[in-house]
Design an enzyme around this catalytic site. Structure first.
Site, mmCIF file in Angstrom:
data_model
loop_
_atom_site.group_PDB
_atom_site.id
_atom_site.type_symbol
_atom_site.label_atom_id
_atom_site.label_comp_id
_atom_site.label_asym_id
_atom_site.label_seq_id
_atom_site.Cartn_x
_atom_site.Cartn_y
_atom_site.Cartn_z
ATOM 1 N N GLU A 43 0.824 -1.216 0.000
ATOM 2 C CA GLU A 43 0.000 0.000 0.000
ATOM 3 C C GLU A 43 0.858 1.265 0.000
ATOM 4 O O GLU A 43 0.491 2.258 -0.598
ATOM 5 C CB GLU A 43 -0.974 0.012 1.189
ATOM 6 N N GLY A 87 10.326 6.851 -7.367
ATOM 7 C CA GLY A 87 9.839 8.223 -7.185
ATOM 8 C C GLY A 87 9.182 8.462 -5.832
ATOM 9 O O GLY A 87 9.021 7.536 -5.039
ATOM 10 N N TYR A 126 -6.090 7.440 2.988
ATOM 11 C CA TYR A 126 -6.193 6.349 2.015
ATOM 12 C C TYR A 126 -5.476 5.084 2.514
ATOM 13 O O TYR A 126 -6.063 4.001 2.561
ATOM 14 C CB TYR A 126 -5.624 6.775 0.640
ATOM 15 N N ASP A 144 -9.204 6.362 -3.861
ATOM 16 C CA ASP A 144 -7.987 6.760 -4.572
ATOM 17 C C ASP A 144 -8.399 7.280 -5.949
ATOM 18 O O ASP A 144 -9.592 7.444 -6.223
ATOM 19 C CB ASP A 144 -6.995 5.580 -4.662
#
Ligand code: SF4
Length: 319
Positions: A43, A87, A126, A144
């Site tokens: 996640e 990233g 989230y 999301d």
């Protein structure tokens, strides 16, 4: 104005979605073990990242750090180097901080309490909802990017999805639609639907298990939703990456401890406007900022890299 939920039969909707998910869910490595750690790790990696991109990183991480104890003992540099290329590097730093807190403060288990979960570094609404529902079957609805799109189409939401109040309304509708009996599978199913069926372009409505509930489908206006205003334009910056060689050694500097690419090592950088790209100016800036004197040569190849909010151009300069 947001439509009201009573327009659809909640139980029928949940059953259609859950039955479809049971038969069609993708086989993903973090779904193979009934343990919280793979769910937690995946996640964090899936924040703002698609499954295909995160998958090879997940495989590397789980091999190197097969459990929370192993991860908590890693150094930040080790975690960052394994994360390189994925990233949003603050996620990697927060992953490590959270792993250490879970080991020391929560007996090496992800906390069940949402307030405690939300206090962990890098765990927002989230991630907390996803982890708590999937691991502990607690009724927190995830929203999301995929879920925003699915909900916008299901209810033909007429408001701009970038607005806070629209996002809040979609969260509210998602909370109401959530299955309280099977919230983990429900959350995975609605995200999966957005990822593989209700895609941004070419939604596969013929295969969609909730087609009969979908307002956008009824109006044949699937691509009209979500309604989204234009993104703010990106700040354009030209960076000069200074490649400074002394015999066979290259000079690298460490970035500041906070902000973009915090603490990363890079070639020394000068930030200048395009019109200022002149050898003499580069040389005086180089002396002023780094205390280095030398004759500079612009090297032809320019590299561009886009972040979510800035557009960087790297112009190598040899000294
Ligand atoms: S019917 Fe089409 S637009 Fe509507 S939710 Fe399903 S895939 Fe998305």
């Amino acid at each position: 104005m947001m439509p009201k939920l009573k327009s659809i039969d909640k139980i029928q909707f949940q059953n259609s979605l859950l039955n479809w998910f049971k038969k069609n869910k993708r086989s993903l490595p973090w779904r193979e073990q009934a343990h919280w750690y793979p769910v937690f790790l995946s996640e964090i990696m899936l924040q703002q990242t698609q499954v295909d991109q995160a998958l090879p990183y997940y495989v590397k991480f789980i091999k190197r750090y097969p459990n929370i104890h192993a991860l908590s003992k890693a150094t930040e540099q080790e975690v960052l180097s394994l994360w390189a290329g994925l990233g949003y590097y603050s996620r990697a730093r927060n992953l490590l901080k959270t792993a250490r807190i879970i080991v020391t403060d929560y007996q090496a288990k992800f906390p069940r309490d949402i307030k405690q979960a939300l206090m962990l570094p890098g765990i927002g609404k989230y991630s907390a909802s996803a982890i708590l529902s999937i691991v502990y079957n607690l009724p927190y609805a995830v929203v999301d990017g995929n879920v925003y799109r699915v909900m916008s189409r299901l209810f033909a939401v007429p408001d701009d999805i970038r607005l806070n109040k629209t996002q809040k309304s979609i969260q509210k509708i998602s909370d109401q639609l959530l299955s309280n009996i099977d919230p983990g599978n429900y959350n995975e199913a609605i995200m999966e639907l957005g990822a593989v069926i209700c895609k941004k372009q070419n939604p596969d409505c013929i295969k969609c298990p909730v087609q009969t509930f979908c307002e956008a489908f009824k109006k044949n206006e699937q691509l009209r939703y979500p309604i989204k205003s234009a993104a703010p334009s990106k700040r354009k910056i030209t960076h000069h990456a200074l490649i400074i060689v002394n015999k066979e050694a290259y000079l690298f500097v460490q970035r500041p401890a906070s902000g973009l690419l915090a603490s990363f090592w890079e070639f020394p950088i000068l930030e200048m406007k395009k019109k200022d790209i002149k050898d003499e100016l580069l040389e005086s800036e180089l002396k002023k900022i780094y205390g280095i004197e030398g004759k500079v040569t612009l090297k032809g190849d320019v590299f561009r890299h886009q972040y979510s909010h800035i557009d960087l151009t790297y112009q190598p300069v040899i000294i």
